[in-house]
Design an enzyme around this catalytic site. Structure first.
Site, short mmCIF file in Angstrom:
data_model
loop_
_atom_site.label_atom_id
_atom_site.label_comp_id
_atom_site.label_asym_id
_atom_site.label_seq_id
_atom_site.Cartn_x
_atom_site.Cartn_y
_atom_site.Cartn_z
N THR A 12 0.82 -1.21 0.00
CA THR A 12 0.00 0.00 0.00
C THR A 12 0.85 1.27 0.00
O THR A 12 0.49 2.27 -0.62
CB THR A 12 -0.90 0.00 1.26
OG1 THR A 12 -1.72 -1.16 1.20
CG2 THR A 12 -1.77 1.23 1.35
N ASP A 56 2.03 -6.83 -4.03
CA ASP A 56 1.27 -6.78 -2.80
C ASP A 56 1.96 -7.83 -1.93
O ASP A 56 2.25 -8.94 -2.40
CB ASP A 56 -0.18 -7.20 -3.10
CG ASP A 56 -1.05 -7.16 -1.86
OD1 ASP A 56 -2.03 -6.42 -1.86
OD2 ASP A 56 -0.77 -7.90 -0.89
N SER A 57 2.23 -7.51 -0.68
CA SER A 57 3.07 -8.42 0.10
C SER A 57 2.39 -9.74 0.41
O SER A 57 3.03 -10.67 0.91
CB SER A 57 3.58 -7.75 1.37
OG SER A 57 2.61 -7.76 2.38
N THR A 88 2.21 -4.32 4.49
CA THR A 88 2.17 -4.66 5.92
C THR A 88 1.80 -6.12 6.18
O THR A 88 2.16 -6.68 7.21
CB THR A 88 1.17 -3.76 6.67
OG1 THR A 88 -0.12 -3.91 6.06
CG2 THR A 88 1.59 -2.32 6.65
N ASP A 89 1.07 -6.73 5.22
CA ASP A 89 0.53 -8.07 5.50
C ASP A 89 1.59 -9.10 5.88
O ASP A 89 1.39 -9.89 6.79
CB ASP A 89 -0.28 -8.57 4.30
CG ASP A 89 -1.60 -7.82 4.16
OD1 ASP A 89 -2.01 -7.17 5.13
OD2 ASP A 89 -2.21 -7.90 3.07
N THR A 161 4.72 -8.73 15.04
CA THR A 161 3.59 -9.43 14.43
C THR A 161 2.60 -8.36 14.00
O THR A 161 2.41 -7.37 14.72
CB THR A 161 2.89 -10.31 15.50
OG1 THR A 161 3.84 -11.23 16.01
CG2 THR A 161 1.71 -11.08 14.95
N THR A 271 4.10 -20.62 21.22
CA THR A 271 2.77 -20.31 21.79
C THR A 271 1.89 -19.50 20.83
O THR A 271 2.38 -18.68 20.06
CB THR A 271 2.89 -19.57 23.14
OG1 THR A 271 1.57 -19.24 23.59
CG2 THR A 271 3.71 -18.29 23.05
N GLN A 272 0.59 -19.76 20.91
CA GLN A 272 -0.38 -18.98 20.13
C GLN A 272 -0.56 -17.58 20.72
O GLN A 272 -1.11 -16.70 20.07
CB GLN A 272 -1.75 -19.67 20.17
CG GLN A 272 -1.79 -20.99 19.46
CD GLN A 272 -3.14 -21.70 19.61
OE1 GLN A 272 -4.13 -21.10 20.03
NE2 GLN A 272 -3.16 -22.97 19.27
N CYS A 273 -0.14 -17.41 21.98
CA CYS A 273 -0.33 -16.12 22.65
C CYS A 273 0.59 -15.07 22.04
O CYS A 273 1.68 -15.38 21.57
CB CYS A 273 -0.03 -16.24 24.13
SG CYS A 273 -1.17 -17.33 24.97
N1 ASP Z 1 -2.04 -6.00 1.04
C1 ASP Z 1 -1.10 -4.95 1.30
C2 ASP Z 1 0.28 -5.56 1.36
O1 ASP Z 1 0.61 -6.18 2.33
C3 ASP Z 1 -1.46 -4.25 2.56
C4 ASP Z 1 -0.52 -3.16 3.02
O2 ASP Z 1 0.47 -2.84 2.41
O3 ASP Z 1 -0.79 -2.60 4.07
O4 ASP Z 1 1.01 -5.42 0.43
#
Ligand code: ASP
Length: 336
Positions: A12, A56-57, A88-89, A161, A271-273
């Protein structure tokens, strides 16, 4: 004057609205200082590198991590720091992978992105890019590690994360404090940073992807688990367990894990936590796992666990060495 290389992978953050079609298209990175005027005021020289195939990541793959490491390696001696613009993904996966793939890193490699495109009125992208570059070029503290910068905080890469798909506070580091905070001033917590390495920088370009992640849940069935664990060529399993590393005590479950370990496959307990640590043996529900040879991931994130295993299995052949390194805090990824 410090020199920073801004590497654009996609996501993005690099998108702007096409005036003709109104759809999101990648902006021309060469004009980064035009799109973000405050960059002209920073006391550093900024060069840019854009991949041919920006993505797109969600389409991120290990082969891209290798290309990214190659770009950093090629430019390593010519720059004081690197800022990687990334979606970000999967940012925490890429950031964690880079942290393992680069040994004796003595310069900052900071990944950043945004929740809103750069030309959106309330975009978080501008602040993120400006601060990430300012931090990478700072004269106050040396940052010899891979980091994620997001929403005014600098984090250790392999502790992060993505936890929020809506708000700007998208990243979380539950088991390690932030390394710097941006307000009126930038306050660095130098004592939390990794020490400057003594050896020479080394880039590793091999990764093994015969690793799976299995999340334990109350409805987990033997036949599905067996199918996954008996997959050909499987080398390691990340078992995402409950709380401090607990799992069901059903006989079929323990036997299946035991058979997997007997076939030479690593079973790594994470852990899932989102905060806290695996402590096998603490409850009866993890005691059996410990007894049959499941390895503790301590307080590692799933992203770091996956990429650490991929790195170790790709670059080391001796099982005892891999197990030893899994139990070692290599890049600040576990608290030991
Ligand atoms: N789908 C986008 C990505 O990870 C979302 C983002 O960049 O925030 O490339």
């Amino acid at each position: 004057m410090k020199k920073i290389l801004v590497i654009y992978t996609g996501g993005t953050i690099g998108m702007v609205k096409d005036t003709l079609t109104s759809s999101l298209i990648p902006f021309d990175l060469k004009q980064i200082s035009e799109v973000i005027p405050p960059l002209k005021k920073l006391r550093c020289k900024i060069n840019t590198f854009k991949f041919e195939h920006i993505i797109d990541s969600s389409n991120m793959k290990p082969a891209f991590w290798i290309e990214l490491v190659e770009v950093i390696e090629k430019n390593y001696n010519d720059y004081d720091g690197f800022v990687v613009l990334h979606g970000t993904d999967t940012m925490s996966y890429t950031a964690s992978a880079l942290s393992f793939m680069m040994e004796n890193l003595s310069k900052p490699v900071i990944l950043t992105g945004s929740q809103l495109p750069l030309d959106a009125i309330r975009t978080d992208g501008r602040e993120n890019i400006v601060s990430a570059i300012e931090i990478a070029a700072n004269d106050e503290v040396e940052i010899p590690e891979v980091c994620v910068f997001f929403d005014n905080k600098l984090f250790r890469a392999n502790r992060t994360t993505k936890i929020n798909a809506e708000y700007f506070e998208a990243f979380y580091s539950g088991n390690y404090p932030s390394l710097a905070k941006v307000g009126i001033n930038i306050s660095y917590k130098g004592h939390l940073l990794l020490p400057k390495p003594r050896g020479n920088f080394k880039a590793y370009k091999k990764l093994c992807d015969d690793v799976i992640i299995i999340k334990i849940h109350p409805a987990l069935k033997e036949k599905y688990l067996r199918t996954m664990l008996e997959t050909e060529n499987l080398k390691a399993v990340i078992l995402e367990t409950y709380g401090s590393g607990n799992a069901p005590t059903d006989k079929w479950f323990i036997q299946l894990i035991q058979q997997t370990i007997n076939r030479g496959i690593i079973v790594y307990n994470v852990t899932q936590c989102k905060a806290g640590s695996v402590a096998m043996g603490h409850y009866q529900t993890s005691h059996e796992l410990l007894k049959i040879g499941v390895l503790s991931g301590y307080d590692i994130t799933t992203e770091a666990a996956l990429t650490k295993l991929m790195f170790l299995l790709g670059n080391f052949t001796e099982k005892t060495e891999i197990n030893k390194l899994l139990d070692t805090n290599m890049r600040g990824e576990i608290t030991k």
